[in-house]
Write a protein that holds these residues in place. Structure first.
Motif, short mmCIF file in Angstrom:
data_model
loop_
_atom_site.label_atom_id
_atom_site.label_comp_id
_atom_site.label_asym_id
_atom_site.label_seq_id
_atom_site.Cartn_x
_atom_site.Cartn_y
_atom_site.Cartn_z
N ASP A 49 7.52 -69.52 25.77
CA ASP A 49 7.27 -69.84 26.87
C ASP A 49 5.36 -70.11 27.48
O ASP A 49 5.05 -69.46 27.99
N LYS A 50 5.41 -70.44 26.14
CA LYS A 50 3.65 -70.49 26.35
C LYS A 50 3.14 -69.24 25.78
O LYS A 50 1.67 -68.90 26.66
N THR A 51 3.34 -67.92 25.85
CA THR A 51 3.01 -66.36 25.64
C THR A 51 3.28 -66.26 25.00
O THR A 51 4.50 -66.30 23.76
N ILE A 52 2.44 -65.28 23.60
CA ILE A 52 2.54 -64.33 22.86
C ILE A 52 3.41 -62.95 23.39
O ILE A 52 2.85 -61.95 24.00
N ASP A 53 4.42 -62.48 23.09
CA ASP A 53 5.33 -60.96 23.81
C ASP A 53 5.70 -59.96 23.01
O ASP A 53 5.52 -60.43 21.83
N CYS A 54 5.26 -59.05 23.90
CA CYS A 54 5.41 -58.10 22.66
C CYS A 54 6.53 -56.81 23.66
O CYS A 54 6.53 -56.63 25.04
N ASN A 55 7.54 -56.83 22.46
CA ASN A 55 9.12 -56.55 23.20
C ASN A 55 8.94 -54.48 23.70
O ASN A 55 9.57 -54.36 23.56
N CYS A 56 7.72 -54.02 23.11
CA CYS A 56 7.89 -52.52 23.34
C CYS A 56 7.81 -51.82 24.84
O CYS A 56 7.85 -51.45 25.30
N HIS A 57 6.53 -53.11 25.33
CA HIS A 57 6.90 -52.41 27.04
C HIS A 57 5.85 -54.04 27.57
O HIS A 57 5.78 -53.92 28.58
N PHE A 58 6.72 -54.93 27.63
CA PHE A 58 6.42 -56.70 27.85
C PHE A 58 5.45 -56.98 28.26
O PHE A 58 5.28 -57.68 28.77
N SER A 59 4.56 -56.48 27.32
CA SER A 59 3.19 -57.01 27.78
C SER A 59 2.77 -58.65 27.40
O SER A 59 4.23 -59.01 26.07
N LYS A 60 2.18 -59.62 27.18
CA LYS A 60 2.15 -61.23 27.25
C LYS A 60 0.91 -61.90 26.90
O LYS A 60 0.45 -61.19 28.18
#
Ligand code: FES
Length: 149
Positions: free
Chosen positions: A106-117
């Motif tokens: 969805d046009k974002t780079i996602d970090c799944n540790c604490h859900f930064s995009k």
């Protein structure tokens, strides 16, 4: 005429600060190498397995989806293609607590540790606790091959 009106309220909320213990999953090794190894043969048989920290060569342009991106965990980079033919690359190390980003959607780079995009266009923070953008890398396109440095 002496009105004595002392309305005092001392409301004490004993809010215990909850200490959050968060596991840190990724080591941070962000020594920014300045020079790229400039071997960009259009017909080279590289398949992106270079282990240079923060850089990579031999990435095929066809490996990067338009409007998305691909994460290279070994190199700790993420390469995106916001619009057709426009390639960007960023550090894949989340600026929050150093996890590797997990996916691009969805046009974002996602970090799944604490859900930064982060934006695939410029690495800027779109959501979450990340304090600053993903550092941008330099992408060189040679034919159908990308080099990130
Ligand atoms: Fe916390 Fe990425 S490390 S959001």
């Amino acid at each position: 005429m002496s009105e004595h009106e002392a309305t005092r309220r001392n409301v004490l909320y004993g809010a215990a600060a909850a200490g959050l213990a968060v596991p840190i999953l990724a080591a941070c090794g962000s020594s920014s190498g300045g020079d790229a190894t400039g071997s960009t043969d259009p017909g080279a048989t590289g398949d992106g397995s270079s282990s240079a920290p923060g850089g990579a060569s031999g990435i095929k342009t066809s490996d990067i989806p338009v409007g998305g991106g691909t994460i290279y965990p070994n190199e700790k980079i993420v390469v995106t293609q916001p619009t057709k033919g426009e390639f960007k690359a960023f550090s894949a190390v989340c600026t929050h607590q150093g996890c590797l980003v997990a996916e691009v959607k969805d046009k974002t780079i996602d970090c799944n540790c604490h859900f930064s995009k982060y934006s695939i266009e410029d690495g800027s923070v779109e959501d979450g606790p990340a304090p600053k953008p993903l550092p941008e890398k330099t992408v060189t396109v040679t034919g159908d091959t990308l080099t990130v440095s």
